[in-house]
Enzyme design. Structure first.
Site, PDB file in Angstrom:
ATOM      1  N   HIS A  95       1.915   8.618   9.088  1.00  0.00           N
ATOM      2  CA  HIS A  95       1.826   7.580   8.982  1.00  0.00           C
ATOM      3  C   HIS A  95       1.160   7.031   8.518  1.00  0.00           C
ATOM      4  O   HIS A  95       0.238   6.040   8.181  1.00  0.00           O
ATOM      5  CB  HIS A  95       3.049   6.655   9.505  1.00  0.00           C
ATOM      6  CG  HIS A  95       3.497   5.681   9.738  1.00  0.00           C
ATOM      7  ND1 HIS A  95       4.971   5.601   9.316  1.00  0.00           N
ATOM      8  CD2 HIS A  95       2.577   4.421   9.413  1.00  0.00           C
ATOM      9  CE1 HIS A  95       4.480   3.655   9.353  1.00  0.00           C
ATOM     10  NE2 HIS A  95       3.478   3.353   9.557  1.00  0.00           N
ATOM     11  N   GLU A  96      -0.070   6.856   9.595  1.00  0.00           N
ATOM     12  CA  GLU A  96      -1.257   5.949   9.585  1.00  0.00           C
ATOM     13  C   GLU A  96      -2.279   6.053   8.906  1.00  0.00           C
ATOM     14  O   GLU A  96      -2.795   5.718   8.046  1.00  0.00           O
ATOM     15  CB  GLU A  96      -1.627   5.697  10.924  1.00  0.00           C
ATOM     16  CG  GLU A  96      -0.906   5.799  12.192  1.00  0.00           C
ATOM     17  CD  GLU A  96      -0.669   3.707  12.085  1.00  0.00           C
ATOM     18  OE1 GLU A  96      -0.997   2.728  11.021  1.00  0.00           O
ATOM     19  OE2 GLU A  96       0.888   3.321  12.512  1.00  0.00           O
ATOM     20  N   HIS A  98      -1.507   5.342   4.927  1.00  0.00           N
ATOM     21  CA  HIS A  98      -2.073   3.654   4.892  1.00  0.00           C
ATOM     22  C   HIS A  98      -3.963   4.123   4.581  1.00  0.00           C
ATOM     23  O   HIS A  98      -4.187   3.162   3.647  1.00  0.00           O
ATOM     24  CB  HIS A  98      -2.241   3.415   5.904  1.00  0.00           C
ATOM     25  CG  HIS A  98      -1.607   2.764   6.719  1.00  0.00           C
ATOM     26  ND1 HIS A  98      -0.794   0.924   6.055  1.00  0.00           N
ATOM     27  CD2 HIS A  98      -0.173   2.726   7.754  1.00  0.00           C
ATOM     28  CE1 HIS A  98       0.652   0.827   6.895  1.00  0.00           C
ATOM     29  NE2 HIS A  98       0.367   2.068   7.669  1.00  0.00           N
TER      30      HIS A  98
END
Length: 201
Positions: free
Chosen positions: A163-164, A167
């Protein structure tokens, strides 16, 4: 990544070294966390060429902001800095567990098993939707001292890392949501706009 996984978090483990920062933060995060619709979240991040005290200071500020926002993960682009830097702590409720700092992370292998699980994001507060991701990963990165590291991750930690890392490539978890009806409903409910989603599913 928003802290919406307390039961799974209790079963997860992290490793890493960092200056101890109290997890029970009060007040607002020290750093502004940008929200869906801000252009900075859609830019590709650059590799960190030198890990020095300025980077370590930034990681400490990110960790403090992550805890203050009740999150379990935060990427540098979310605070307007397009560098390949992540801080993660899926053991939010364990005061003794240290946060994981990932500099220039790179996933070297994905497991073949896919799982769907509900995710949230500090950049899209209030929105929680299911996302399909590999349940296990291997990765390499540098720690806050610039030392090369390798690790395996599964469960919540693997999901949070993926998820990170999204980014860092200008991708948000809502871009991966397959249920467009649920996505639209949740975004509208929390005051966000569907036009700011870039679907990759």
């Amino acid at each position: 990544m928003a802290n919406h996984f307390s039961q799974l978090a209790k079963k997860s483990k992290t490793n890493g070294n960092s200056e101890k920062i109290a997890k029970e933060q009060t007040g607002k995060p020290s750093l502004e966390i940008y929200k869906l619709g801000d252009d900075v979240l859609r830019q590709n991040s650059k590799r960190i060429t030198k890990v020095d005290e300025s980077i370590r200071k930034l990681t400490r500020e990110m960790i403090q902001s992550m805890y203050a926002a009740k999150g379990i993960g935060l990427a540098a682009p979310q605070i307007g800095i397009n560098k390949e830097l992540l801080v993660i702590d899926v053991n939010f409720e364990d005061s003794a567990a240290e946060p994981l700092i990932l500099i220039n992370p790179e996933i070297t292998d994905y497991g073949t098993t896919l799982n769907s699980y509900e995710e949230g994001c500090l950049s899209i507060p209030g929105v929680y939707l299911n996302v399909v991701r590999p349940s296990t990963i291997k990765l390499k990165f540098r720690d806050e001292m610039g030392r090369p590291r390798k690790m395996k991750a599964d469960g919540l930690l693997a999901r949070c890392i993926q998820h990170e890392m999204d980014h860092l490539n200008g991708i948000l978890f809502v871009d991966r949501v397959t249920s467009k009806d649920d996505l639209k409903k949740e975004l509208i409910k929390e005051g966000f706009h569907e036009k700011d989603v870039i679907s990759i599913t």
